[in-house]
Write a protein that holds these residues in place. Structure first.
Motif, PDB file in Angstrom:
ATOM      1  N   THR A 167      47.528   2.726 -37.877  1.00 41.10           N
ATOM      2  CA  THR A 167      47.495   0.916 -38.185  1.00 41.10           C
ATOM      3  C   THR A 167      45.482   0.637 -39.120  1.00 41.10           C
ATOM      4  O   THR A 167      45.193  -0.185 -39.649  1.00 41.10           O
ATOM      5  CB  THR A 167      47.033   0.259 -36.642  1.00 41.10           C
ATOM      6  N   PHE A 168      44.386   1.947 -38.407  1.00 44.15           N
ATOM      7  CA  PHE A 168      43.652   1.744 -38.269  1.00 44.15           C
ATOM      8  C   PHE A 168      43.643   2.818 -39.836  1.00 44.15           C
ATOM      9  O   PHE A 168      41.985   3.247 -40.482  1.00 44.15           O
ATOM     10  CB  PHE A 168      42.859   2.208 -37.797  1.00 44.15           C
ATOM     11  N   GLY A 169      44.209   3.549 -40.298  1.00 44.96           N
ATOM     12  CA  GLY A 169      44.189   4.785 -41.400  1.00 44.96           C
ATOM     13  C   GLY A 169      43.324   4.559 -42.705  1.00 44.96           C
ATOM     14  O   GLY A 169      44.340   3.195 -42.985  1.00 44.96           O
ATOM     15  N   GLY A 170      42.634   5.339 -43.348  1.00 37.63           N
ATOM     16  CA  GLY A 170      41.809   4.179 -44.206  1.00 37.63           C
ATOM     17  C   GLY A 170      41.123   2.581 -44.447  1.00 37.63           C
ATOM     18  O   GLY A 170      41.948   2.335 -45.124  1.00 37.63           O
ATOM     19  N   HIS A 171      40.568   2.462 -43.057  1.00 40.74           N
ATOM     20  CA  HIS A 171      39.951   1.404 -42.789  1.00 40.74           C
ATOM     21  C   HIS A 171      38.998   0.747 -44.068  1.00 40.74           C
ATOM     22  O   HIS A 171      38.328   2.107 -44.901  1.00 40.74           O
ATOM     23  CB  HIS A 171      39.183   1.696 -41.847  1.00 40.74           C
ATOM     24  N   PRO A 172      39.704  -0.639 -44.636  1.00 38.41           N
ATOM     25  CA  PRO A 172      38.346  -0.808 -45.940  1.00 38.41           C
ATOM     26  C   PRO A 172      37.049  -0.183 -45.825  1.00 38.41           C
ATOM     27  O   PRO A 172      36.761   0.143 -46.996  1.00 38.41           O
ATOM     28  CB  PRO A 172      38.282  -1.756 -45.798  1.00 38.41           C
ATOM     29  N   VAL A 173      36.215   0.356 -44.571  1.00 37.31           N
ATOM     30  CA  VAL A 173      35.147   0.116 -44.660  1.00 37.31           C
ATOM     31  C   VAL A 173      34.776   1.894 -44.521  1.00 37.31           C
ATOM     32  O   VAL A 173      33.889   2.189 -45.336  1.00 37.31           O
ATOM     33  CB  VAL A 173      33.926  -1.005 -43.516  1.00 37.31           C
ATOM     34  N   CYS A 174      35.888   2.095 -44.019  1.00 39.60           N
ATOM     35  CA  CYS A 174      35.038   3.624 -44.267  1.00 39.60           C
ATOM     36  C   CYS A 174      35.318   4.017 -46.047  1.00 39.60           C
ATOM     37  O   CYS A 174      35.164   5.536 -46.213  1.00 39.60           O
ATOM     38  CB  CYS A 174      36.172   4.220 -42.727  1.00 39.60           C
ATOM     39  N   CYS A 175      36.500   3.778 -46.133  1.00 40.67           N
ATOM     40  CA  CYS A 175      36.815   4.026 -47.744  1.00 40.67           C
ATOM     41  C   CYS A 175      35.573   3.727 -48.292  1.00 40.67           C
ATOM     42  O   CYS A 175      35.661   4.287 -49.149  1.00 40.67           O
ATOM     43  CB  CYS A 175      38.470   2.955 -48.121  1.00 40.67           C
ATOM     44  N   ALA A 176      35.764   2.451 -48.529  1.00 42.88           N
ATOM     45  CA  ALA A 176      34.227   2.056 -49.292  1.00 42.88           C
ATOM     46  C   ALA A 176      32.905   2.717 -49.111  1.00 42.88           C
ATOM     47  O   ALA A 176      32.417   3.339 -50.256  1.00 42.88           O
ATOM     48  CB  ALA A 176      33.737   0.521 -48.714  1.00 42.88           C
ATOM     49  N   ALA A 177      32.832   3.354 -47.937  1.00 42.44           N
ATOM     50  CA  ALA A 177      31.940   4.193 -47.454  1.00 42.44           C
ATOM     51  C   ALA A 177      32.233   5.685 -48.253  1.00 42.44           C
ATOM     52  O   ALA A 177      31.135   6.450 -48.810  1.00 42.44           O
ATOM     53  CB  ALA A 177      31.001   4.512 -46.169  1.00 42.44           C
ATOM     54  N   GLY A 178      33.371   6.078 -47.930  1.00 46.36           N
ATOM     55  CA  GLY A 178      33.823   6.905 -48.712  1.00 46.36           C
ATOM     56  C   GLY A 178      33.786   7.471 -49.748  1.00 46.36           C
ATOM     57  O   GLY A 178      32.812   8.521 -50.691  1.00 46.36           O
ATOM     58  N   LEU A 179      34.106   6.498 -50.777  1.00 41.76           N
ATOM     59  CA  LEU A 179      33.570   6.484 -52.500  1.00 41.76           C
ATOM     60  C   LEU A 179      31.928   6.510 -52.562  1.00 41.76           C
ATOM     61  O   LEU A 179      32.031   7.056 -53.458  1.00 41.76           O
ATOM     62  CB  LEU A 179      34.177   5.519 -52.568  1.00 41.76           C
ATOM     63  N   ALA A 180      31.284   5.333 -52.214  1.00 40.18           N
ATOM     64  CA  ALA A 180      30.349   5.595 -52.135  1.00 40.18           C
ATOM     65  C   ALA A 180      29.668   6.961 -52.462  1.00 40.18           C
ATOM     66  O   ALA A 180      28.633   7.404 -52.739  1.00 40.18           O
ATOM     67  CB  ALA A 180      29.041   4.849 -51.446  1.00 40.18           C
ATOM     68  N   ALA A 181      30.354   8.313 -51.134  1.00 38.81           N
ATOM     69  CA  ALA A 181      29.109   8.863 -50.573  1.00 38.81           C
ATOM     70  C   ALA A 181      29.801  10.259 -51.874  1.00 38.81           C
ATOM     71  O   ALA A 181      28.828  10.887 -52.332  1.00 38.81           O
ATOM     72  CB  ALA A 181      29.939   9.417 -49.131  1.00 38.81           C
ATOM     73  N   LEU A 182      31.256  10.223 -52.008  1.00 41.09           N
ATOM     74  CA  LEU A 182      31.414  10.807 -52.721  1.00 41.09           C
ATOM     75  C   LEU A 182      30.079  10.695 -55.004  1.00 41.09           C
ATOM     76  O   LEU A 182      30.729  11.499 -55.010  1.00 41.09           O
ATOM     77  CB  LEU A 182      32.890  10.376 -53.477  1.00 41.09           C
ATOM     78  N   GLU A 183      30.639   9.630 -54.657  1.00 43.19           N
ATOM     79  CA  GLU A 183      29.483   9.273 -56.111  1.00 43.19           C
ATOM     80  C   GLU A 183      28.346   9.486 -56.284  1.00 43.19           C
ATOM     81  O   GLU A 183      27.788  10.345 -57.219  1.00 43.19           O
ATOM     82  CB  GLU A 183      29.333   7.657 -56.387  1.00 43.19           C
ATOM     83  N   VAL A 184      28.163   9.562 -54.916  1.00 43.26           N
ATOM     84  CA  VAL A 184      26.588  10.361 -54.887  1.00 43.26           C
ATOM     85  C   VAL A 184      26.414  11.418 -54.736  1.00 43.26           C
ATOM     86  O   VAL A 184      25.854  12.138 -55.573  1.00 43.26           O
ATOM     87  CB  VAL A 184      26.083   9.855 -53.369  1.00 43.26           C
ATOM     88  N   LEU A 185      27.232  12.229 -53.608  1.00 42.42           N
ATOM     89  CA  LEU A 185      27.367  13.886 -54.491  1.00 42.42           C
ATOM     90  C   LEU A 185      27.486  14.548 -55.536  1.00 42.42           C
ATOM     91  O   LEU A 185      26.523  15.377 -55.894  1.00 42.42           O
ATOM     92  CB  LEU A 185      28.513  14.242 -53.040  1.00 42.42           C
ATOM     93  N   LEU A 186      28.161  13.445 -56.462  1.00 43.87           N
ATOM     94  CA  LEU A 186      28.445  14.079 -57.421  1.00 43.87           C
ATOM     95  C   LEU A 186      27.174  14.234 -58.714  1.00 43.87           C
ATOM     96  O   LEU A 186      26.803  14.227 -58.998  1.00 43.87           O
ATOM     97  CB  LEU A 186      29.938  13.200 -58.406  1.00 43.87           C
ATOM     98  N   GLU A 187      27.059  12.454 -58.887  1.00 45.81           N
ATOM     99  CA  GLU A 187      25.839  11.597 -59.441  1.00 45.81           C
ATOM    100  C   GLU A 187      24.580  12.733 -59.402  1.00 45.81           C
ATOM    101  O   GLU A 187      23.657  12.960 -60.164  1.00 45.81           O
ATOM    102  CB  GLU A 187      26.075  10.886 -59.353  1.00 45.81           C
ATOM    103  N   GLU A 188      24.550  12.940 -58.173  1.00 47.31           N
ATOM    104  CA  GLU A 188      22.678  13.790 -58.048  1.00 47.31           C
ATOM    105  C   GLU A 188      23.510  15.693 -57.667  1.00 47.31           C
ATOM    106  O   GLU A 188      22.275  15.826 -57.674  1.00 47.31           O
ATOM    107  CB  GLU A 188      22.450  13.536 -56.432  1.00 47.31           C
ATOM    108  N   GLY A 189      24.507  15.588 -58.315  1.00 49.44           N
ATOM    109  CA  GLY A 189      24.711  16.962 -58.257  1.00 49.44           C
ATOM    110  C   GLY A 189      23.901  18.371 -57.401  1.00 49.44           C
ATOM    111  O   GLY A 189      23.847  19.141 -57.556  1.00 49.44           O
ATOM    112  N   LEU A 190      24.335  17.782 -56.577  1.00 50.21           N
ATOM    113  CA  LEU A 190      23.801  18.370 -54.661  1.00 50.21           C
ATOM    114  C   LEU A 190      25.154  20.085 -55.289  1.00 50.21           C
ATOM    115  O   LEU A 190      25.011  20.484 -54.424  1.00 50.21           O
ATOM    116  CB  LEU A 190      24.632  17.597 -53.694  1.00 50.21           C
TER     117      LEU A 190
END
Ligand code: PMP
Length: 401
Positions: free
Chosen positions: A280-303
């Motif tokens: 029912t809840f897998g891939g909840h839109p709020v969680c996916c939005a958060a995950g995408l932002a987190a991944l972008e930060v991880l990649l952009e900041e060269g962590l």
């Protein structure tokens, strides 16, 4: 009136007699703040979740933006929901070409369940090979592939047809046969106390799976997203899994997991019966939005590129005769002492002094070090000094190796 702590003990289910009972008000970066305003350094990232630290502003903003648009609309896989689509697109873009179909779940355990089912369904086989000392979660299927009797024995019957083999032991590969649906392992074992396999072994394992037609499932629920110094831990071994499991840091602090396979493999969930895995809840839109932002930060900041340097700081500053060894890769490390008792005393003193750490489920004599990847050199050095002080305080001459 009851205190919050009393209410917690009364009304919130407990699974140990000794919960930590720390009470926190807010968290930012590597710090979690208690009611008095004291900052505690989170050296375990909430067990491998907060790779970007706490409350990353871009992740928080992504959550707020999505909450304003919509939250739950429909069970997984029916509607075209922008956050799920964009997140899957991004994940596929950073993964090998063969991993191009993402099934989002709520948690790591649920990703394990989905992957085991998918492997059985795709291969038409029933047997599974798993590893001693592994941890894959607490649900029945995940528990069945856990390599630790102590945690399993009270919950039998579990899944049948599972064999356990030892990491790095080539003869064990003979148990992988044309009857095997899948082999499941953590790319780097976490709860075993951070055990890194040999590259030659991992390559032999990959070859054996290919040879007999068994799917290789790599559980990177703890190890992915830069934790070990590579974006994905399988990159250390020059192998590609048939199914990849993600969770924990995937959601940037929000709950989401995933099992990822090739589109041809994943198609097995569509037929005989349809709806091979439902959430029912897998891939909840709020969680996916958060995950995408987190991944972008991880990649952009060269962590990810900074992880090896940070590992070196820990290895340079955390030296003490009472430390038997520091195992692991990148910022996924285990500091081994001679006993659980000593480890526990050191951990307790660290917590008193504002450094949060703990031990491992299957390795109680080792201290977990898995700080947010954003931790700075001075913050790391300070943490190492506090740990060293705690070791000095408790370790006597008999502790020295
Ligand atoms: N696999 C691994 C390697 C894990 O470390 C964990 C969680 N510690 C899980 C699976 C299960 O994840 P969850 O707790 O989200 O079900």
């Amino acid at each position: 009136m009851l205190t919050l702590r009393q209410l917690f003990l009364n009304n919130n289910a407990q699974t140990t007699h000794f919960p930590l009972l720390l009470e926190f008000e807010r968290a930012e970066g590597v710090y979690i703040y208690d009611k008095t305003g004291k900052a505690h350094t989170d050296l375990i990232s909430g067990i491998g979740v907060s790779n970007l630290g706490h409350s990353n502003p871009r992740v928080v903003q992504a959550v707020k933006n999505q909450v304003d648009k919509y939250m739950h609309l429909m069970v997984y896989g029916e509607y075209v929901q922008t956050p799920q689509v964009r997140f899957a697109e991004k994940l596929v873009s950073i993964l090998p070409k063969s991993l191009n179909s993402v099934y989002f779940t709520n948690s790591g355990g649920e990703a394990v369940e989905g992957a085991l089912k998918l492997a059985k369904r795709f291969t038409g086989r029933q047997q599974i090979v798993a590893f001693n000392n592994s941890y894959h979660g607490s649900t029945h299927g995940a528990l069945s592939v856990m390599g630790n009797e102590e945690f399993k024995q009270a919950y039998r019957p579990l899944l049948p047809g599972i064999s356990f083999i030892n990491l790095n032991s080539l003869p064990g590969l003979d148990l992988i046969t044309s009857q095997t649906a899948c082999v499941i392992l953590e790319t780097i074992q976490g709860e075993a106390g951070v055990r890194v396999p040999d590259a030659a072994y991992m390559q032999a394992l990959r070859n054996r799976c290919t040879q007999v037609g068994a799917l290789l499932i790599l559980d990177e629920i703890q190890a992915a997203f830069g934790r070990t110094g590579k974006l994905f831990a399988f990159e250390h071994f020059d192998i590609i899994p048939d199914i990849l499991l993600l969770a924990k840091a995937l959601g940037g602090g929000m709950p989401v997991g995933a099992f990822i396979a090739g589109v041809d493999v994943m198609a097995a969930l569509k037929e005989n019966p349809i709806l091979g895995h439902i959430t029912t809840f897998g891939g909840h839109p709020v969680c996916c939005a958060a995950g995408l932002a987190a991944l972008e930060v991880l990649l952009e900041e060269g962590l990810v590129q900074q992880v090896a340097e940070k590992e070196a700081i820990i290895r340079n500053y955390l030296t003490h005769p009472a430390i038997k060894q520091i195992r692991g890769k990148g910022l996924m490390l285990a500091v081994e002492f001679k006993s659980f008792e000593l480890n526990k005393k050191i951990i307790d003193r660290c917590i008193e002094n504002g450094i949060i750490t703990d031990w491992f489920l299957h390795c109680s004599n080792s201290m977990r070090l898995a700080p947010p990847l954003i931790i700075t050199a001075p913050q790391l050095i300070n943490a190492c000094n506090i740990i060293t002080e705690a070791i000095d305080f408790h370790a006597d001459a008999t502790c020295v190796k």
